[in-house]
Write an enzyme that holds these catalytic residues in place. Sequence first.
Site, PDB file in Angstrom:
ATOM      1  N   CYS A  62       0.824  -1.205   0.000  1.00  0.00           N
ATOM      2  CA  CYS A  62       0.000   0.000   0.000  1.00  0.00           C
ATOM      3  C   CYS A  62       0.865   1.265   0.000  1.00  0.00           C
ATOM      4  O   CYS A  62       2.017   1.252   0.422  1.00  0.00           O
ATOM      5  CB  CYS A  62      -0.936   0.075   1.196  1.00  0.00           C
ATOM      6  SG  CYS A  62      -1.845  -1.431   1.485  1.00  0.00           S
ATOM      7  N   ARG A 117       2.785   0.647  -5.476  1.00  0.00           N
ATOM      8  CA  ARG A 117       2.767  -0.116  -4.230  1.00  0.00           C
ATOM      9  C   ARG A 117       1.486  -0.933  -4.069  1.00  0.00           C
ATOM     10  O   ARG A 117       1.333  -1.664  -3.086  1.00  0.00           O
ATOM     11  CB  ARG A 117       2.901   0.834  -3.036  1.00  0.00           C
ATOM     12  CG  ARG A 117       4.140   1.697  -3.110  1.00  0.00           C
ATOM     13  CD  ARG A 117       4.147   2.695  -1.999  1.00  0.00           C
ATOM     14  NE  ARG A 117       4.408   2.069  -0.738  1.00  0.00           N
ATOM     15  CZ  ARG A 117       5.614   1.931  -0.191  1.00  0.00           C
ATOM     16  NH1 ARG A 117       6.663   2.393  -0.819  1.00  0.00           N
ATOM     17  NH2 ARG A 117       5.770   1.348   0.961  1.00  0.00           N
ATOM     18  N   TRP A 160      -2.896  -2.534  -1.549  1.00  0.00           N
ATOM     19  CA  TRP A 160      -2.595  -3.880  -2.038  1.00  0.00           C
ATOM     20  C   TRP A 160      -3.178  -4.813  -0.980  1.00  0.00           C
ATOM     21  O   TRP A 160      -2.735  -4.822   0.166  1.00  0.00           O
ATOM     22  CB  TRP A 160      -1.095  -4.092  -2.185  1.00  0.00           C
ATOM     23  CG  TRP A 160      -0.754  -5.402  -2.832  1.00  0.00           C
ATOM     24  CD1 TRP A 160      -0.715  -5.661  -4.168  1.00  0.00           C
ATOM     25  CD2 TRP A 160      -0.414  -6.624  -2.170  1.00  0.00           C
ATOM     26  NE1 TRP A 160      -0.366  -6.978  -4.379  1.00  0.00           N
ATOM     27  CE2 TRP A 160      -0.178  -7.594  -3.166  1.00  0.00           C
ATOM     28  CE3 TRP A 160      -0.290  -7.001  -0.832  1.00  0.00           C
ATOM     29  CZ2 TRP A 160       0.166  -8.900  -2.882  1.00  0.00           C
ATOM     30  CZ3 TRP A 160       0.060  -8.312  -0.549  1.00  0.00           C
ATOM     31  CH2 TRP A 160       0.281  -9.254  -1.566  1.00  0.00           C
ATOM     32  N   ASN A 174      -0.279   1.317   6.050  1.00  0.00           N
ATOM     33  CA  ASN A 174       0.528   0.455   5.190  1.00  0.00           C
ATOM     34  C   ASN A 174       1.252  -0.530   6.097  1.00  0.00           C
ATOM     35  O   ASN A 174       2.006  -0.106   6.971  1.00  0.00           O
ATOM     36  CB  ASN A 174       1.533   1.320   4.412  1.00  0.00           C
ATOM     37  CG  ASN A 174       2.607   0.495   3.736  1.00  0.00           C
ATOM     38  OD1 ASN A 174       2.369  -0.644   3.355  1.00  0.00           O
ATOM     39  ND2 ASN A 174       3.795   1.054   3.602  1.00  0.00           N
ATOM     40  N   GLY A 175       1.010  -1.820   5.908  1.00  0.00           N
ATOM     41  CA  GLY A 175       1.660  -2.827   6.750  1.00  0.00           C
ATOM     42  C   GLY A 175       0.667  -3.923   7.101  1.00  0.00           C
ATOM     43  O   GLY A 175      -0.372  -4.073   6.448  1.00  0.00           O
ATOM     44  N   GLU A 190      15.429 -15.397 -14.855  1.00  0.00           N
ATOM     45  CA  GLU A 190      14.915 -14.028 -14.864  1.00  0.00           C
ATOM     46  C   GLU A 190      13.920 -13.836 -16.026  1.00  0.00           C
ATOM     47  O   GLU A 190      12.882 -13.185 -15.872  1.00  0.00           O
ATOM     48  CB  GLU A 190      16.099 -13.046 -14.957  1.00  0.00           C
ATOM     49  CG  GLU A 190      15.746 -11.591 -15.152  1.00  0.00           C
ATOM     50  CD  GLU A 190      14.841 -10.983 -14.076  1.00  0.00           C
ATOM     51  OE1 GLU A 190      14.587 -11.609 -13.038  1.00  0.00           O
ATOM     52  OE2 GLU A 190      14.356  -9.857 -14.306  1.00  0.00           O
ATOM     53  N   LYS A 238      10.033 -12.641 -15.724  1.00  0.00           N
ATOM     54  CA  LYS A 238       9.504 -11.494 -16.477  1.00  0.00           C
ATOM     55  C   LYS A 238       8.250 -11.907 -17.229  1.00  0.00           C
ATOM     56  O   LYS A 238       7.245 -11.217 -17.209  1.00  0.00           O
ATOM     57  CB  LYS A 238      10.522 -10.973 -17.511  1.00  0.00           C
ATOM     58  CG  LYS A 238      11.636 -10.090 -17.052  1.00  0.00           C
ATOM     59  CD  LYS A 238      11.262  -8.739 -16.530  1.00  0.00           C
ATOM     60  CE  LYS A 238      10.912  -8.778 -15.083  1.00  0.00           C
ATOM     61  NZ  LYS A 238      11.988  -8.849 -14.107  1.00  0.00           N
ATOM     62  N   GLU A 247       5.160 -12.753 -14.854  1.00  0.00           N
ATOM     63  CA  GLU A 247       4.569 -11.669 -14.062  1.00  0.00           C
ATOM     64  C   GLU A 247       3.789 -10.673 -14.901  1.00  0.00           C
ATOM     65  O   GLU A 247       2.818 -10.104 -14.426  1.00  0.00           O
ATOM     66  CB  GLU A 247       5.590 -10.974 -13.156  1.00  0.00           C
ATOM     67  CG  GLU A 247       6.541 -10.037 -13.807  1.00  0.00           C
ATOM     68  CD  GLU A 247       7.460  -9.335 -12.794  1.00  0.00           C
ATOM     69  OE1 GLU A 247       6.994  -8.922 -11.734  1.00  0.00           O
ATOM     70  OE2 GLU A 247       8.653  -9.202 -13.100  1.00  0.00           O
ATOM     71  N   HIS A 277      16.358 -35.198 -15.694  1.00  0.00           N
ATOM     72  CA  HIS A 277      16.046 -35.656 -14.333  1.00  0.00           C
ATOM     73  C   HIS A 277      14.593 -35.390 -13.965  1.00  0.00           C
ATOM     74  O   HIS A 277      14.255 -35.339 -12.790  1.00  0.00           O
ATOM     75  CB  HIS A 277      17.011 -35.013 -13.330  1.00  0.00           C
ATOM     76  CG  HIS A 277      18.431 -35.371 -13.617  1.00  0.00           C
ATOM     77  ND1 HIS A 277      18.988 -36.567 -13.225  1.00  0.00           N
ATOM     78  CD2 HIS A 277      19.388 -34.721 -14.328  1.00  0.00           C
ATOM     79  CE1 HIS A 277      20.231 -36.620 -13.647  1.00  0.00           C
ATOM     80  NE2 HIS A 277      20.495 -35.518 -14.327  1.00  0.00           N
ATOM     81  N   LYS A 311       4.902  -3.044  -6.872  1.00  0.00           N
ATOM     82  CA  LYS A 311       6.327  -2.836  -7.114  1.00  0.00           C
ATOM     83  C   LYS A 311       7.150  -3.091  -5.856  1.00  0.00           C
ATOM     84  O   LYS A 311       8.226  -3.663  -5.914  1.00  0.00           O
ATOM     85  CB  LYS A 311       6.519  -1.389  -7.595  1.00  0.00           C
ATOM     86  CG  LYS A 311       7.947  -1.009  -7.860  1.00  0.00           C
ATOM     87  CD  LYS A 311       8.405  -1.578  -9.171  1.00  0.00           C
ATOM     88  CE  LYS A 311       9.834  -1.208  -9.501  1.00  0.00           C
ATOM     89  NZ  LYS A 311      10.407  -2.194 -10.436  1.00  0.00           N
TER      90      LYS A 311
HETATM   91  O1  M6R Z   1      12.642  -3.706  -4.481  1.00  0.00           O
HETATM   92  P1  M6R Z   1      13.266  -5.079  -4.512  1.00  0.00           P
HETATM   93  O2  M6R Z   1      14.382  -5.161  -5.486  1.00  0.00           O
HETATM   94  O3  M6R Z   1      13.673  -5.547  -3.157  1.00  0.00           O
HETATM   95  O4  M6R Z   1      12.127  -6.034  -5.026  1.00  0.00           O
HETATM   96  C1  M6R Z   1      12.354  -7.417  -5.101  1.00  0.00           C
HETATM   97  C2  M6R Z   1      11.287  -8.115  -5.900  1.00  0.00           C
HETATM   98  O5  M6R Z   1      10.033  -7.881  -5.330  1.00  0.00           O
HETATM   99  C3  M6R Z   1      11.257  -7.630  -7.362  1.00  0.00           C
HETATM  100  O6  M6R Z   1      12.486  -7.796  -7.982  1.00  0.00           O
HETATM  101  C4  M6R Z   1      10.180  -8.410  -8.145  1.00  0.00           C
HETATM  102  O7  M6R Z   1      10.537  -9.741  -8.264  1.00  0.00           O
HETATM  103  C5  M6R Z   1       9.963  -7.764  -9.520  1.00  0.00           C
HETATM  104  N1  M6R Z   1       8.572  -7.521  -9.722  1.00  0.00           N
HETATM  105  C6  M6R Z   1      10.402  -8.597 -10.635  1.00  0.00           C
HETATM  106  O8  M6R Z   1      10.231  -7.962 -11.865  1.00  0.00           O
END
Ligand code: M6R
Length: 606
Positions: free
Chosen positions: A2, A27, A74, A100-101, A481, A485, A488, A504, A601
């Site tokens: 949030c 957020r 969120w 927030n929390g 990675e 990408k 998500e 395996h 984010k």
């Molecule tokens: O702000 P941070 O780098 O700590 O965030 C870590 C992950 O939440 C962040 O990298 C997340 O996996 C991304 N959405 C990936 O694109």
Amino acid sequence: MCGIVGYVGNKKCIPILINGLLKLEYRGYDSAGIATISNNYINIIKCKGRVCNLQNQAEINNLTSTTGIAHTRWATHGIPSKENAHPHMDNLGNFAVVHNGIIENYLELKNFLIDNGYFFYSETDTEVIPNLIHYFYTNDLIDDKMKLLRAVKNTCAKLKGSYALEIISKFNPNTVIAIRKSSPLIIGTNKSEKFIASDIPAILQYTNDFYFLADNEFAVITKNKLDFYDKNLVKQHKNTEKVDINCCSINKSGYKDYMLKEVYEQSTSIQNTFYKFMVDNNISFPYINIDIGSINMIYIVACGTAMHAGLCGKFALESLCNIPTIVDISSEFRYRNPLLNKNSLCIFISQSGETADTIAALELAKSKGATTLAITNVFNSSITRKADYSLYTYSGPEIAVASTKAYTSQITLLVGISIYFSELLANTNTHFLKDEILTLPNKIKQTLQTSSKIKKLAKKLYNKDNIFFLGRGIDYITSMEASLKLKEISYIHSEAFAAGELKHGPIALIDNESYIICTITDSTLIYKVISNIEEVTARGAKTIIITSEELQTSDSEFIIKVPKTNKLLSPILSIIPHQLLAYYIAKEKGLDVDKPRNLAKSVTVE
Ligand code: M6R
């Protein structure tokens, strides 16, 4: 998670609050709401979904108040809905709160309040807070100007978990009370206005002077005055800090989405990063005073994409410094009692610097006597304030939920610090690597030219249910990675396999419907991967190959070439076609690339 914003001043607060919320949507964007106060009446407007839905509410333009608090959510406790949207009030409408929390003991507190005659309208953990404030306020027989603050303090003493809170009350109409514990909150100030927010960019256009609230610190905020108190309500003196970030860079600059803009910014963002540590082929980190000779184990701890950058960093640290390096996921590391001592170096990577699990992991490492080094993209973020040493990636604000430019800058910085340590240890000749770093911005520009070919590939792949990624060595990290990408932002199920592990188990998944994207940039492993490609092709799979321009691979429907570079730097180039592919597939599916469903984010709750 949030985002929260607040304003006390002499202007109408609504435009400032909305503007701040729009900047904080990274957020979370499940619901949004605002509480303002005028004529001793708290007015709340809230809605499900994005901040633009709030802007579209007709009543919002009638609000003329100059004091208000706002929230973009969120969802943690309770579905995304208007009822669960913040702000939340006590039963009598005297206090409004944004949060927030997570309040971990909310059930216990809720039962206590129910036993005392309170009732609840939402499924949230937050709703206990305004009701507890009411409980303590009405049970306090001293009627002085500290009464509201005392009620907030007594409430916070009952809360377990994490919180950044803003509170308004009809008993103190021109005041906002702010408090934080393990969730970020900053206050911006100028002569007759005060701005509160979860992060700096949300209010940076109004001021450059900020106060950073410490854990368990209270702020009582009016337009002309700002008082700080510790957890026992003893007054504190605090200084403002100047923050000079260019807030003008936080727009799409003509790109359709932030993600695409950020992918294209990578030649500049990695250059800005290495220019800070490399001058005329000399690498130095003047503020890092680590006795690397005494370090016998390095841990890299992070989440998501940042953790993948850490896996690339492991290759650099181990090969250049000969120090065993373990990469761990923050949420695992913090609960597994890692073997740390004063000879351990723990590197915490976080774009935002606010990831709750990474902060907790850092606190654990410090408590065990390890040396801690933070790598973040956000100045003054929580992680940098806690670590022994901090390094920054100079990527500029990363707004899209999918991390792209932060990732390539993190790898650049990790290679830089590995070279630096290796020079201190007198281990290796690193000139060739430093020369190669300098060539990267141009090579990134060249790699971006693959975009039109990738657009075509996206049209072919966007309707698939599963896409697999394959790689060996450092290319396996790129595959991991790439898979993150894709899933998500396009919601296509995908998995990355270490090519040697296929036999395996995973190969059982392969049939003539399968699409496999292979990354091959490591010349020493090319023949091994080609054999693995043959094995999946023999089982009907179609393959796409992303490879280095000098390598001869097997035939494939699509071959995408990236420029040749050093193995340790190769993930910086080879990830770019994958970033573009994920982007164009999501666009083909008509999805909101910058704000994918269920994500935020900054993951500020564990
Ligand atoms: O702000 P941070 O780098 O700590 O965030 C870590 C992950 O939440 C962040 O990298 C997340 O996996 C991304 N959405 C990936 O694109």
